[in-house]
Design an enzyme around this catalytic site. Sequence first.
Site, PDB file in Angstrom:
ATOM      1  CB  SER A   1      42.699 -59.005 -75.209  1.00 55.02           C
ATOM      2  OG  SER A   1      41.461 -58.660 -75.766  1.00 55.02           O
TER       3      SER A   1
ATOM      4  NE  ARG B   1      13.376-100.093 -43.707  1.00 58.93           N
ATOM      5  CZ  ARG B   1      12.054-100.134 -43.594  1.00 58.93           C
ATOM      6  NH1 ARG B   1      11.342-100.847 -44.456  1.00 58.93           N
ATOM      7  NH2 ARG B   1      11.439 -99.456 -42.638  1.00 58.93           N
TER       8      ARG B   1
ATOM      9  CG  ASN C   1      34.664 -54.004 -73.089  1.00 57.09           C
ATOM     10  OD1 ASN C   1      35.380 -54.998 -72.965  1.00 57.09           O
ATOM     11  ND2 ASN C   1      33.698 -53.923 -73.979  1.00 57.09           N
TER      12      ASN C   1
END
Length: 465
Positions: free
Chosen positions: A402, A16, A374
Amino acid sequence: MKDVTAVILAAGMGTRMKSSLPKVLHRAAGRPLVEYPVRAALELGVASVVVVTSGHPEIARSLEAAFGARVSTVVQDPPRGTGDAARVGLARVETERALVYYGDAPLMTARELEAIVTASREAELAFASAMPENPHGYGRVLRDASGRVLEVREQRDLESDAERAVREVNAGVYAAKKSVLTRALADLKPMNAQGELYLTDIVAAVATEGRVVALVGSPDALVGVNDRSQLREAEELLFARIRERLGREGVMVHGDARIDDGVSVAPGAELEAGVRLRGATTIGPDTRIDVGSVLTDATLGARVVVKPYSVISSSRVGDGAEIGPFAHLRPESDIEAEAHVGNFVETKKTRMRRGSKANHLAYLGDGDVGERANVGAGTIFCNYDGYQKHRTVIGEDAFIGSDSQLVAPVSIGKRAFVGSGTTVTQDVPDDALALSRTRQENKLDYGPMLRARLGEAARRAKEKK
Ligand code: UD1
Ligand code: CA
């Protein structure tokens, strides 16, 4: 309980479930179904546990990994019904008494099993029953006018509406002396709709000569998993149980947080709604995990803050670190104490040492970021050359501007700076500044001229149409 052996029946085909995986290997709250009834037996302190299986090697392997040598398996092949399975299991029982039950009932607890064993000491046979809202599909407990148990009859073999209306059903836990079970099982015949040997038929057999007790218990414990809809139902009940337990242990669990059975959470932690903790995840004290975060095999220390919708897999996060929102820590990320990994930052096999930060939009793969360094927004560790992965190492207190690409293998010295927009292809010495962008030029009063020229071009283009 040293005179009792638990026999758990887990050899059925589980048709099942519509799956090639044996039913009892399907998982609920992170564990294969079969582990739940085994654990209940071990909690009860039985002499030993025998699991009757279909012979699928994964069942024995999974049990061995979870419980070691305390649990043995025996193969029933072919599966000719629960009565036949009980025979196969009983042949391995060396104690005076046996506790036989089904491997597809993950909510059955040690307490409920204990009650059946205790009742069996005052009778020839004791078994568990329950009164669910809807008895359909279960074997019914048929009693005479005085309430004496006569037999258990399966749904498909019920003969009248009166029988179908019986609400008391068989929960599938039986306890008796081994000798009583052996005798009753020896007489089983496949006289039923399925042509199988039904374990349930021992009830009628024993009832003709001795006292049989059906002990009515909680319908929750009854939930037997036959199909995936019942698996879902059983899993939700398991999750609810885990939430309740953690609440009593001093963990604040909000809403529908879903926590796997193998997860450990220290007191003082707080789990928001929609959090999903999977596998062998460990959460330290006073750590807070916010809405929608998914953690798999993660180890978090104390006072960690995981902001909403973060994903952490096979990684470690140290005390007081901050993760997210929307951070993705992929396997083997090691985020040390007080480090920050912010929104849209992805890490993989990267160590962020104590106090280092990557707060926005970065891919940090195969790296080692020094203490207090950082990493600016838009930084990418270019770790893959199409063939191999390479490492990026950043020294302590370094500053990565960045939108920088660090083309690995490469290392940035201690206290070094990488100017914004730099593509780093060579190692940067300690205390140096690396810059690789073109120099900026300002053309004074160029704005009005440029505007006039662009406007004129646009007008001409429009006229042409
Ligand atoms: C069984 C009971 C039913 C009870 C219900 C409770 C029988 C005949 N019926 O029905 O009275 O109300 O459980 O949930 O016992 N298994 C084997 N070998 C086999 C067949 C089954 O080991 O040959 C195992 C299965 O893996 C399963 C368990 O026995 O874990 C029960 O079998 P299942 O087919 O699920 O029985 P139910 O129809 O649920
Ligand atoms: Ca079942």
